[in-house]
Design a protein around this motif. Structure first.
Motif, mmCIF file in Angstrom:
data_model
loop_
_atom_site.group_PDB
_atom_site.id
_atom_site.type_symbol
_atom_site.label_atom_id
_atom_site.label_comp_id
_atom_site.label_asym_id
_atom_site.label_seq_id
_atom_site.Cartn_x
_atom_site.Cartn_y
_atom_site.Cartn_z
ATOM 1 N N ASN A 37 44.266 39.900 41.883
ATOM 2 C CA ASN A 37 43.773 39.638 43.236
ATOM 3 C C ASN A 37 44.180 38.217 43.590
ATOM 4 O O ASN A 37 45.010 37.613 42.914
ATOM 5 C CB ASN A 37 42.249 39.803 43.282
ATOM 6 C CG ASN A 37 41.839 41.247 43.445
ATOM 7 O OD1 ASN A 37 42.076 41.855 44.485
ATOM 8 N ND2 ASN A 37 41.226 41.814 42.418
ATOM 9 N N ASP A 38 43.588 37.654 44.630
ATOM 10 C CA ASP A 38 43.866 36.264 44.978
ATOM 11 C C ASP A 38 42.612 35.429 44.810
ATOM 12 O O ASP A 38 42.328 34.551 45.617
ATOM 13 C CB ASP A 38 44.361 36.183 46.433
ATOM 14 C CG ASP A 38 45.699 36.871 46.607
ATOM 15 O OD1 ASP A 38 45.962 37.412 47.693
ATOM 16 O OD2 ASP A 38 46.481 36.881 45.638
ATOM 17 N N LEU A 39 41.875 35.703 43.749
ATOM 18 C CA LEU A 39 40.596 35.031 43.554
ATOM 19 C C LEU A 39 40.797 33.614 43.041
ATOM 20 O O LEU A 39 41.800 33.289 42.407
ATOM 21 C CB LEU A 39 39.746 35.822 42.549
ATOM 22 C CG LEU A 39 39.361 37.228 43.003
ATOM 23 C CD1 LEU A 39 38.815 38.027 41.835
ATOM 24 C CD2 LEU A 39 38.336 37.167 44.114
ATOM 25 N N CYS A 40 39.827 32.798 43.321
ATOM 26 C CA CYS A 40 39.876 31.396 42.903
ATOM 27 C C CYS A 40 38.569 31.016 42.239
ATOM 28 O O CYS A 40 37.617 31.758 42.262
ATOM 29 C CB CYS A 40 39.997 30.487 44.135
ATOM 30 S SG CYS A 40 41.623 30.345 44.757
ATOM 31 N N GLY A 41 38.537 29.840 41.720
ATOM 32 C CA GLY A 41 37.262 29.302 41.252
ATOM 33 C C GLY A 41 37.047 29.580 39.783
ATOM 34 O O GLY A 41 37.981 29.734 39.009
ATOM 35 N N THR A 42 35.791 29.631 39.382
ATOM 36 C CA THR A 42 35.471 29.738 37.959
ATOM 37 C C THR A 42 35.040 31.150 37.606
ATOM 38 O O THR A 42 34.512 31.888 38.432
ATOM 39 C CB THR A 42 34.328 28.777 37.591
ATOM 40 O OG1 THR A 42 33.204 29.120 38.407
ATOM 41 C CG2 THR A 42 34.730 27.345 37.856
ATOM 42 N N ILE A 43 35.288 31.489 36.338
ATOM 43 C CA ILE A 43 34.857 32.802 35.849
ATOM 44 C C ILE A 43 33.503 32.627 35.198
ATOM 45 O O ILE A 43 33.329 31.739 34.366
ATOM 46 C CB ILE A 43 35.777 33.315 34.740
ATOM 47 C CG1 ILE A 43 37.236 33.038 35.056
ATOM 48 C CG2 ILE A 43 35.536 34.790 34.495
ATOM 49 C CD1 ILE A 43 38.086 33.152 33.813
ATOM 50 N N PRO A 44 32.548 33.485 35.528
ATOM 51 C CA PRO A 44 31.287 33.397 34.786
ATOM 52 C C PRO A 44 31.540 33.780 33.329
ATOM 53 O O PRO A 44 32.383 34.625 33.049
ATOM 54 C CB PRO A 44 30.394 34.450 35.463
ATOM 55 C CG PRO A 44 31.113 34.877 36.683
ATOM 56 C CD PRO A 44 32.559 34.568 36.492
ATOM 57 N N THR A 45 30.823 33.147 32.423
ATOM 58 C CA THR A 45 30.978 33.540 31.017
ATOM 59 C C THR A 45 29.655 33.884 30.380
ATOM 60 O O THR A 45 29.563 34.048 29.173
ATOM 61 C CB THR A 45 31.614 32.412 30.187
ATOM 62 O OG1 THR A 45 30.847 31.227 30.395
ATOM 63 C CG2 THR A 45 33.049 32.188 30.570
ATOM 64 N N SER A 46 28.603 33.984 31.184
ATOM 65 C CA SER A 46 27.306 34.299 30.570
ATOM 66 C C SER A 46 26.960 35.750 30.848
ATOM 67 O O SER A 46 27.632 36.431 31.623
ATOM 68 C CB SER A 46 26.220 33.376 31.133
ATOM 69 O OG SER A 46 26.213 33.497 32.539
ATOM 70 N N GLY A 47 25.924 36.197 30.192
ATOM 71 C CA GLY A 47 25.430 37.554 30.415
ATOM 72 C C GLY A 47 26.509 38.573 30.093
ATOM 73 O O GLY A 47 27.231 38.449 29.096
ATOM 74 N N PRO A 48 26.655 39.555 30.925
ATOM 75 C CA PRO A 48 27.601 40.627 30.622
ATOM 76 C C PRO A 48 29.041 40.167 30.601
ATOM 77 O O PRO A 48 29.905 40.842 30.050
ATOM 78 C CB PRO A 48 27.372 41.636 31.755
ATOM 79 C CG PRO A 48 26.774 40.839 32.865
ATOM 80 C CD PRO A 48 25.978 39.764 32.225
ATOM 81 N N PHE A 49 29.303 39.027 31.205
ATOM 82 C CA PHE A 49 30.679 38.559 31.245
ATOM 83 C C PHE A 49 31.109 37.934 29.926
ATOM 84 O O PHE A 49 32.268 37.596 29.740
ATOM 85 C CB PHE A 49 30.864 37.531 32.376
ATOM 86 C CG PHE A 49 30.890 38.162 33.741
ATOM 87 C CD1 PHE A 49 29.736 38.652 34.320
ATOM 88 C CD2 PHE A 49 32.080 38.291 34.441
ATOM 89 C CE1 PHE A 49 29.751 39.242 35.575
ATOM 90 C CE2 PHE A 49 32.106 38.879 35.703
ATOM 91 C CZ PHE A 49 30.948 39.354 36.265
ATOM 92 N N GLU A 50 30.156 37.785 29.009
ATOM 93 C CA GLU A 50 30.446 37.064 27.766
ATOM 94 C C GLU A 50 31.547 37.734 26.966
ATOM 95 O O GLU A 50 32.402 37.094 26.376
ATOM 96 C CB GLU A 50 29.159 37.040 26.937
ATOM 97 C CG GLU A 50 28.995 35.816 26.072
ATOM 98 C CD GLU A 50 27.717 35.934 25.264
ATOM 99 O OE1 GLU A 50 26.676 36.247 25.867
ATOM 100 O OE2 GLU A 50 27.782 35.749 24.036
ATOM 101 N N HIS A 51 31.523 39.068 26.929
ATOM 102 C CA HIS A 51 32.450 39.758 26.026
ATOM 103 C C HIS A 51 33.687 40.269 26.720
ATOM 104 O O HIS A 51 34.475 40.979 26.126
ATOM 105 C CB HIS A 51 31.735 40.938 25.366
ATOM 106 C CG HIS A 51 30.558 40.501 24.549
ATOM 107 N ND1 HIS A 51 30.693 39.734 23.424
ATOM 108 C CD2 HIS A 51 29.239 40.687 24.735
ATOM 109 C CE1 HIS A 51 29.483 39.492 22.940
ATOM 110 N NE2 HIS A 51 28.596 40.052 23.703
ATOM 111 N N ILE A 52 33.805 39.939 27.990
ATOM 112 C CA ILE A 52 34.940 40.511 28.697
ATOM 113 C C ILE A 52 36.172 39.655 28.450
ATOM 114 O O ILE A 52 36.156 38.449 28.618
ATOM 115 C CB ILE A 52 34.613 40.630 30.195
ATOM 116 C CG1 ILE A 52 33.574 41.752 30.352
ATOM 117 C CG2 ILE A 52 35.836 40.950 31.004
ATOM 118 C CD1 ILE A 52 32.769 41.668 31.594
#
Lengths: 657, 222
Positions: free
Chosen positions: B189-204
């Motif tokens: 996509n054309d997304l910007c900014g930071t990726i969350p890394t907590s919660g469910p995003f931890e293992h992705i």
């Protein structure tokens, strides 16, 4: 916003126009018609090609849609159902000998020019099916003393209904329906005594239900429903409209009871009161409507029973009472109606049985009695006229077999009888009916088998016979149903193997054969069903391995193979199945490792439980076939650790040796 | 003279009335329903609004008949026992056009499968009302605009695949509140900014967020 200023301005404009038109006699009929054409025919249209300038003085009389009198004056203009995309110019007022002006369904827009007031000989004004906007300029009709037909149906007029039409003494047909007028029906409309047809449907009117319209003694047809919102109920005074043939007050928020006085309407052919808030019982006196052929009271809050006296309504061909709170025995006299074509009474509380002679009149088209408490057998002669299209009996207490005669009903398109107590075999002919799209017989007590010789058919879309006692094999000829979209055979007694031919079905999206006695392997040809989104083969006796080819089903979302005897590994290619959102492989005999890629991390342990030799990636070590799933993680870890240590020691000793 | 002035004034009045009415007509016409439908099925109406908004050259929506009492016999629709829509399966169906806010009315919807089409426009914020949603698959389309933070209301969501679109803006931080999330893909996509890394995003896995446009920074590095 008819301010004095604008009125004066308009008056001045018309006077000026008429002055010029009478002086400038150079405007012959030909010129006028050419001006009309240039305004009415928009740039996107190629209509009226033959309206071309000519030197002949009466050339215009042979233009398409133009009729002249013996003096070559234009008396009729009829241009309909031709896309024009233009507007009516003010020059229309110059055709002052017009008797008939019909420009309907021609994609015209804009406003009606006030110069139309000059058309004083007009008898028929039909501008229906266009996009005319703004107020309907009532003042144009004031001089049209001969006007008999005013049809403005299906335009975009707004504002209040014009009161000027009340002065018309010869008006027979008035239609303002299908516009965006607002406000109330003017009481003065009751003065148009000549009126025979009144169309005020689908507009946006409000106010109390117009009892004053009962003064229109010559009225034959009254359409005042649809998107109008009245307060109050059906005026009992409407019973005095002795010449009325059609009363349509559907979908206009009326409440209260259906007045018994309507029974006086001896000539009434159609009574449409559906989609309202009518309450109370259906008055037995309404059996006085002896001419009635169409009765629609559906989608109301009517209670009580269908009066026995309705057996007198022998002319009924359409009866719709669905979605009310009616109760009592199903009216058996409907079987005697000689002309009955459509009967829909679903969503009530009827009990009793269907009359045995229903359909014997050879005219039945549609029967829907679903969601009642009707018991007894399905009548045999429903399709006697070979016209029956739709037979919907679901959610009742029907028992006995499905009549064999339905297997020969070639007109049938829908047969839905789920959730009854039907038994016996499904007549074989039903599966081969040429027009049948839907067979829905789930949740019955049906037995027997699906016939072996299903013929090639592109009509059947849905075959649902789940939750019955059907046995035998799934016939290979099921592959002949080329347009099959849904195949629901679950919870029956099917045996034998899954026929390979089943997977020739190119548009099938759901196959559910769970809870049967199916054995054999899953054919690799399963990959042929590229449209599959749901596969449920669970609770059978399938053996063999999960074919790798299953991973080619790119749109498969639900895959349930649980509770079978499948062996072998889970194909790693399944990691590529991006659509897979629900996976159940539990209670099989699978071995190897559960893949860790793709969506597999999203599937919890329940998806794989009951496979003693299957190894979840969460296990730190995963040695096949030695450790059973009964061991906890910790114990298997420490046991394997011991083994490794032991082996290391042994090999160390051997090396030292 | 007076007549001319009056005429001029009247002309201006007519013009302004005309414009106002044209605009209000456009609004009225645009919002009025085109079909007189049997009352009482808002889910069928919502889906029919979707049908009118989509272009369907392969006629996959041919069975979507709004005069039926509910949409449960329509193809690509699955209902539960109470005749409420639980699945919408229109992946890989050659559809174009836009999504509609009415989709948010499908309160029992669990699976919204619209992947691999040519759908444009934005993700309606109303999709956040789909409180039963388990899978939101809009991947491989032409969808633009931002990922609405309202999607954080989808407390049952397991699969969130928005990859291969033209979404812009940030990944809403609120999405870490969806503890049921197992599969997330917003790549390509054309997304910007930071990726969350907590919660469910931890293992992705990180590579799922490689954007063709911006460099993404790990939130935990800040």
């Amino acid at each position: 916003m008819r301010t004095t200023t604008s009125r004066v301005a308009a008056y001045l404009r018309i006077s000026l126009f008429l002055l010029i038109s009478s002086v400038g006699y150079a405007d012959s009929y030909l010129d006028v018609l050419m001006k009309l054409k240039s305004s009415m025919v928009g740039p996107n249209s190629s209509a009226l090609q033959d309206w071309e300038p000519s030197s002949s003085p009466s050339a215009h009389c042979s233009f398409a849609g133009v009729t002249c009198d013996q003096d070559s004056r234009v008396v009729s203009l009829n241009v309909s159902f031709r896309p024009l995309f233009g507007t009516i110019p003010q020059e229309i007022g110059l055709l002052n000998n017009l008797v008939n002006l019909t420009i309907s369904n021609a994609n015209l827009t804009g406003r009606l020019p006030l110069e139309m007031a000059n058309l004083k000989s007009l008898k028929v004004l039909n501008i229906s099916g266009n996009g005319f906007q703004d107020y309907f300029p009532g003042q144009i009709v004031v001089g049209m003393t001969e006007l008999e037909v005013l049809d403005a149906f299906n335009n975009n007029f707004t504002g209040p209904l014009p009161v000027e039409i009340v002065s018309l003494k010869n008006l027979k047909h008035l239609s303002f329906g299908g516009n965006y007028f607002s406000g109330e029906i003017p009481e003065s409309y009751s003065e148009i005594q000549s009126l025979e047809y009144l169309g005020l449907n689908g507009i946006g009117l409000n106010g109390t239900a117009p009892a004053f319209l009962s003064l229109l003694k010559n009225l034959r047809e009254m359409y005042i429903g649809y998107f109008n919102t009245y307060t109050g109920g059906i005026p009992p005074e409407f019973g005095t409209l002795s010449k009325l043939r059609v009363l349509d007050m559907a979908s206009c928020n009326i409440s209260g009871e259906i007045p018994a006085s309507l029974s006086q309407l001896k000539l009434l052919d159609a009574l449409f009161l559906q989609m309202n808030k009518l309450t109370g019982h259906i008055h037995p006196e309404l059996s006085g409507l002896i001419s009635l052929t169409q009765l629609d009271l559906s989608l109301n809050c009517l209670t009580g029973e269908v009066p026995e006296s309705f057996s007198a309504l022998k002319n009924l061909s359409l009866v719709q009472l669905f979605k009310n709170n009616l109760r009592g025995p199903f009216p058996s006299f409907v079987g005697d109606y000689p002309n009955l074509e459509v009967l829909q009474v679903w969503g009530n509380n009827f009990t009793g049985e269907l009359p045995e002679n229903l359909g014997r009149n050879r005219k039945l088209l549609l029967l829907d009695v679903s969601s009642n408490q009707i018991e007894g057998k399905i009548p045999r002669d429903l399709c006697k006229g070979e016209r029956l299209k739709s037979l919907i009996l679901m959610q009742n207490l029907f028992s006995g077999p499905i009549p064999e005669e339905l297997g020969a009903c070639e007109s049938l398109t829908k047969f839905r009888a789920m959730k009854n107590q039907l038994n016996g075999t499904i007549p074989a002919g039903i599966f081969n009916l040429p027009l049948l799209k839907m067979i829905e017989l789930d949740h019955n007590l049906l037995s027997g088998e699906i016939p072996e010789n299903l013929s090639i058919s592109d009509s059947l879309n849905q075959l649902k016979v789940a939750y019955n006692n059907i046995a035998g094999k799934i016939p290979p000829s099921i592959g002949n149903l080329t347009n099959l979209n849904v195949l629901s055979l679950q919870n029956n007694r099917f045996n034998g193997e899954l026929p390979e031919e089943m997977f020739n079905l190119k548009v099938i999206s759901l196959i559910n054969v769970s809870s049967n006695n199916i054995s054999g392997e899953i054919p690799t040809s399963i990959s042929g069903c590229i449209s599959l989104t749901t596969v449920d083969f669970s609770r059978n006796s399938l053996s063999g391995e999960i074919p790798k080819a299953i991973s080619q089903l790119r749109d498969l979302s639900i895959l349930n193979l649980s509770r079978n005897q499948l062996t072998g590994p889970i194909p790693t290619d399944m990691q590529d199945m991006m659509s897979l959102t629900t996976l159940d492989l539990s209670y099989n005999n699978l071995n190897g490792e559960v893949p860790s890629g793709g969506h597999f991390p999203a599937f919890d342990e329940a998806s794989f439980a009951g496979n003693p030799n299957l190894c979840l990636p969460r296990n730190v070590t995963c040695l096949p076939s030695i450790y059973s799933a009964q061991h906890s993680h910790a114990s298997s870890f420490s046991t394997s650790k011991l083994l490794i240590t032991a082996m290391a020691l042994v090999s160390a000793l051997l090396i030292v040796e | 003279m007076a007549a001319a002035a009056a005429a001029a004034e009247a002309a201006v009045q007519w013009l302004s009335v005309c414009i106002t009415f044209s605009i209000s007509l456009i609004i009225i016409i645009g919002s009025s329903s085109l079909v007189a439908v049997a009352s009482g099925n808002s889910e069928g109406d919502a889906l029919y609004a979707l049908r009118r908004s989509l272009s369907d050259p392969d006629n996959v929506l041919q069975s979507w008949d709004p005069t039926l009492v509910n949409p449960c016999t329509w193809f690509h629709i699955t209902c539960n026992q109470d005749n409420r829509v639980t699945r919408l399966d229109l992946g890989n169906s050659n559809l174009s056009g836009r999504l509609v806010p009415e989709l948010g009315k499908l309160e029992h919807l669990q699976y919204l499968e619209l992947y691999k089409n040519n759908i444009q426009g934005t993700i309606p914020v109303e999709l956040g009302n789909l409180k039963s949603l388990i899978s939101l698959d809009l991947y491989n389309n032409n969808i633009s605009g931002k990922i609405p933070p309202s999607l954080a209301k989808l407390k049952s969501l397991v699969f969130l695949r928005l990859n291969d679109n033209r979404l812009t803006g940030q990944i809403p931080r609120e999405l870490v509140g969806i503890s049921s999330l197992k599969v997330v893909d917003v790549s390509s996509n054309d997304l910007c900014g930071t990726i969350p890394t907590s919660g469910p995003f931890e293992h992705i896995p990180l590579n799922k967020y490689v954007s063709s446009f911006c460099n993404l920074l790990l939130a935990s590095l800040l």
